[in-house]
Design an enzyme around this catalytic site. Sequence first.
Site, PDB file in Angstrom:
ATOM      1  N   PRO A 197       0.862  -1.456  -0.196  1.00 34.39           N
ATOM      2  CA  PRO A 197      -0.089  -0.054  -0.085  1.00 34.39           C
ATOM      3  C   PRO A 197       0.409   1.227   0.166  1.00 34.39           C
ATOM      4  CG  PRO A 197       0.059  -1.234   1.924  1.00 34.39           C
ATOM      5  CD  PRO A 197       0.173  -2.427   1.007  1.00 34.39           C
ATOM      6  N   ASN A 198       0.161   1.684  -0.697  1.00 33.66           N
ATOM      7  CA  ASN A 198       1.006   3.659  -0.906  1.00 33.66           C
ATOM      8  C   ASN A 198       2.419   3.753  -1.821  1.00 33.66           C
ATOM      9  OD1 ASN A 198      -1.404   5.046   0.249  1.00 33.66           O
ATOM     10  ND2 ASN A 198      -0.052   3.953   2.120  1.00 33.66           N
ATOM     11  N   ARG A 212       5.428  11.807  -2.910  1.00 35.44           N
ATOM     12  CA  ARG A 212       4.866  12.595  -1.715  1.00 35.44           C
ATOM     13  C   ARG A 212       6.825  12.297  -1.108  1.00 35.44           C
ATOM     14  NH1 ARG A 212       1.219  13.870  -3.451  1.00 35.44           N
ATOM     15  NH2 ARG A 212      -1.189  14.299  -2.694  1.00 35.44           N
ATOM     16  N   TYR A 253      11.555   8.096   0.813  1.00 35.47           N
ATOM     17  CA  TYR A 253      11.296   7.237   0.244  1.00 35.47           C
ATOM     18  C   TYR A 253      11.890   7.453  -1.358  1.00 35.47           C
ATOM     19  CZ  TYR A 253       8.143   5.731   3.956  1.00 35.47           C
ATOM     20  OH  TYR A 253       7.791   5.003   4.172  1.00 35.47           O
ATOM     21  N   ASN A 257       8.018  -6.323  -1.155  1.00 34.47           N
ATOM     22  CA  ASN A 257       8.100  -4.786   0.143  1.00 34.47           C
ATOM     23  C   ASN A 257       6.152  -4.810  -0.232  1.00 34.47           C
ATOM     24  OD1 ASN A 257       8.193  -2.415   1.133  1.00 34.47           O
ATOM     25  ND2 ASN A 257       8.897  -1.126   0.212  1.00 34.47           N
ATOM     26  N   ALA A 293       3.257  -0.838   4.707  1.00 33.03           N
ATOM     27  CA  ALA A 293       2.544  -0.387   6.284  1.00 33.03           C
ATOM     28  C   ALA A 293       1.955  -2.452   6.282  1.00 33.03           C
ATOM     29  CB  ALA A 293       1.387   0.058   6.400  1.00 33.03           C
ATOM     30  N   HIS A 332       4.197  -5.074   9.243  1.00 32.62           N
ATOM     31  CA  HIS A 332       4.168  -5.050  10.454  1.00 32.62           C
ATOM     32  C   HIS A 332       3.175  -5.753  11.426  1.00 32.62           C
ATOM     33  CE1 HIS A 332       7.828  -2.019   9.367  1.00 32.62           C
ATOM     34  NE2 HIS A 332       7.135  -1.444   8.685  1.00 32.62           N
ATOM     35  N   ASP A 372       1.883 -16.081   6.171  1.00 33.83           N
ATOM     36  CA  ASP A 372       0.978 -16.853   6.120  1.00 33.83           C
ATOM     37  C   ASP A 372       1.230 -17.859   4.007  1.00 33.83           C
ATOM     38  OD1 ASP A 372       0.795 -17.854   8.355  1.00 33.83           O
ATOM     39  OD2 ASP A 372      -1.885 -17.069   8.977  1.00 33.83           O
ATOM     40  N   GLU A 390      12.327  -9.873   1.192  1.00 31.39           N
ATOM     41  CA  GLU A 390      11.932  -8.760   1.569  1.00 31.39           C
ATOM     42  C   GLU A 390      12.678  -7.249   1.688  1.00 31.39           C
ATOM     43  OE1 GLU A 390      11.339  -9.356   6.152  1.00 31.39           O
ATOM     44  OE2 GLU A 390      10.120  -7.504   6.397  1.00 31.39           O
ATOM     45  N   HIS A 449      13.275  -2.922   2.366  1.00 25.33           N
ATOM     46  CA  HIS A 449      12.535  -1.886   2.768  1.00 25.33           C
ATOM     47  C   HIS A 449      12.968  -1.092   1.870  1.00 25.33           C
ATOM     48  CE1 HIS A 449       9.687  -3.515   5.011  1.00 25.33           C
ATOM     49  NE2 HIS A 449      10.212  -4.808   5.471  1.00 25.33           N
ATOM     50  N   LEU A 450      12.258   0.440   1.652  1.00 19.33           N
ATOM     51  CA  LEU A 450      13.207   1.143   1.018  1.00 19.33           C
ATOM     52  C   LEU A 450      14.144   2.043   1.745  1.00 19.33           C
ATOM     53  CD1 LEU A 450      10.211   2.555  -1.273  1.00 19.33           C
ATOM     54  CD2 LEU A 450      12.332   1.998  -2.398  1.00 19.33           C
ATOM     55  N   SER A 451      13.358   2.451   2.944  1.00 20.78           N
ATOM     56  CA  SER A 451      14.034   2.726   3.974  1.00 20.78           C
ATOM     57  C   SER A 451      14.580   2.056   5.112  1.00 20.78           C
ATOM     58  CB  SER A 451      12.780   3.664   4.816  1.00 20.78           C
ATOM     59  OG  SER A 451      12.013   3.409   5.481  1.00 20.78           O
ATOM     60  N   ARG A 484      13.733   3.728  12.621  1.00 24.93           N
ATOM     61  CA  ARG A 484      12.293   4.807  12.294  1.00 24.93           C
ATOM     62  C   ARG A 484      11.924   4.235  13.378  1.00 24.93           C
ATOM     63  NH1 ARG A 484       9.709   4.665   6.769  1.00 24.93           N
ATOM     64  NH2 ARG A 484       9.029   6.376   7.785  1.00 24.93           N
ATOM     65  N   ARG A 540       7.347   0.498  12.914  1.00 24.45           N
ATOM     66  CA  ARG A 540       8.242  -0.353  12.487  1.00 24.45           C
ATOM     67  C   ARG A 540       9.092  -1.241  12.255  1.00 24.45           C
ATOM     68  NH1 ARG A 540       5.722   2.877   8.531  1.00 24.45           N
ATOM     69  NH2 ARG A 540       5.987   5.225   9.204  1.00 24.45           N
TER      70      ARG A 540
HETATM   71  O1  CA2 Z   1      10.509   1.792   3.241  1.00 22.62           O
HETATM   72  C1  CA2 Z   1       9.721   1.037   2.865  1.00 22.62           C
HETATM   73  O2  CA2 Z   1       9.541   0.653   1.892  1.00 22.62           O
HETATM   74  C2  CA2 Z   1       8.725   0.436   4.419  1.00 22.62           C
HETATM   75  O3  CA2 Z   1       8.033  -0.495   3.498  1.00 22.62           O
HETATM   76  C3  CA2 Z   1       7.887   1.906   3.377  1.00 22.62           C
HETATM   77  C4  CA2 Z   1       6.470   1.743   3.658  1.00 22.62           C
HETATM   78  C5  CA2 Z   1       6.006   2.029   5.395  1.00 22.62           C
HETATM   79  O4  CA2 Z   1       4.796   1.576   6.210  1.00 22.62           O
HETATM   80  C6  CA2 Z   1       6.868   0.895   6.172  1.00 22.62           C
HETATM   81  O5  CA2 Z   1       7.834   1.272   7.075  1.00 22.62           O
HETATM   82  C7  CA2 Z   1       8.628   0.715   4.700  1.00 22.62           C
HETATM   83  C8  CA2 Z   1       5.219   2.978   3.643  1.00 22.62           C
HETATM   84  C9  CA2 Z   1       5.168   3.211   2.042  1.00 22.62           C
HETATM   85  C10 CA2 Z   1       4.541   4.060   1.698  1.00 22.62           C
HETATM   86  O6  CA2 Z   1       4.958   4.901   0.329  1.00 22.62           O
HETATM   87  C11 CA2 Z   1       4.742   5.612   0.282  1.00 22.62           C
HETATM   88  C12 CA2 Z   1       5.551   6.881  -0.433  1.00 22.62           C
HETATM   89  C13 CA2 Z   1       5.725   7.989  -1.448  1.00 22.62           C
HETATM   90  C14 CA2 Z   1       4.644   8.647  -0.819  1.00 22.62           C
HETATM   91  C15 CA2 Z   1       3.971   7.951   0.703  1.00 22.62           C
HETATM   92  C16 CA2 Z   1       3.792   6.879   0.721  1.00 22.62           C
END
Ligand code: CA2
Length: 141
Positions: free
Chosen positions: A9-10, A17, A22, A71, A74, A77, A84, A95, A97-99, A104, A108
Amino acid sequence: MRILVINGPNLNLLGRREPAIYGSGTLEELERGLRDKYPEVSFRFFQSNHEGAIVDEIQSAPDIADGIVINPAAYTHTSIAILDALKAVGLPAVEVHLSDILSRESFRQHSFISAACLATITGKHFRGYEEAVELLIKTLS
Ligand code: CA2
């Protein structure tokens, strides 16, 4: 070799954003970059904002892929359902994660998904996806 890349998601908002966290590249640029860098790999890219859709995609993965890069965003977590599904299909999964989720907020810092994955790569932005693909190529060769 066939690799399914799943983004949760997102992540469709990438580049639009929160570039400080990210990065400024878009999801389309991430996907094109992987296709260009690994022409020997047949990629399927899937992004969804819905947990059940991600579970459905993982369940159908054995028909279309040899390995998975995921990836879960959210859902990392929160989602025992995605954990499963990955365990049920048993394909090698990495797996990403960008960040750097470990540096954090505390919510997370735990991943339900790691238990079903060969490795978890964090904090390397788009390079993390490349390392995940390279790990799968090595594992599957
Ligand atoms: O660091 C990552 O890749 C995360 O999986 C990104 C998730 C976050 O909930 C995880 O804790 C770590 C959030 C993705 C949201 O992506 C956005 C991208 C651009 C603008 C806003 C949100």
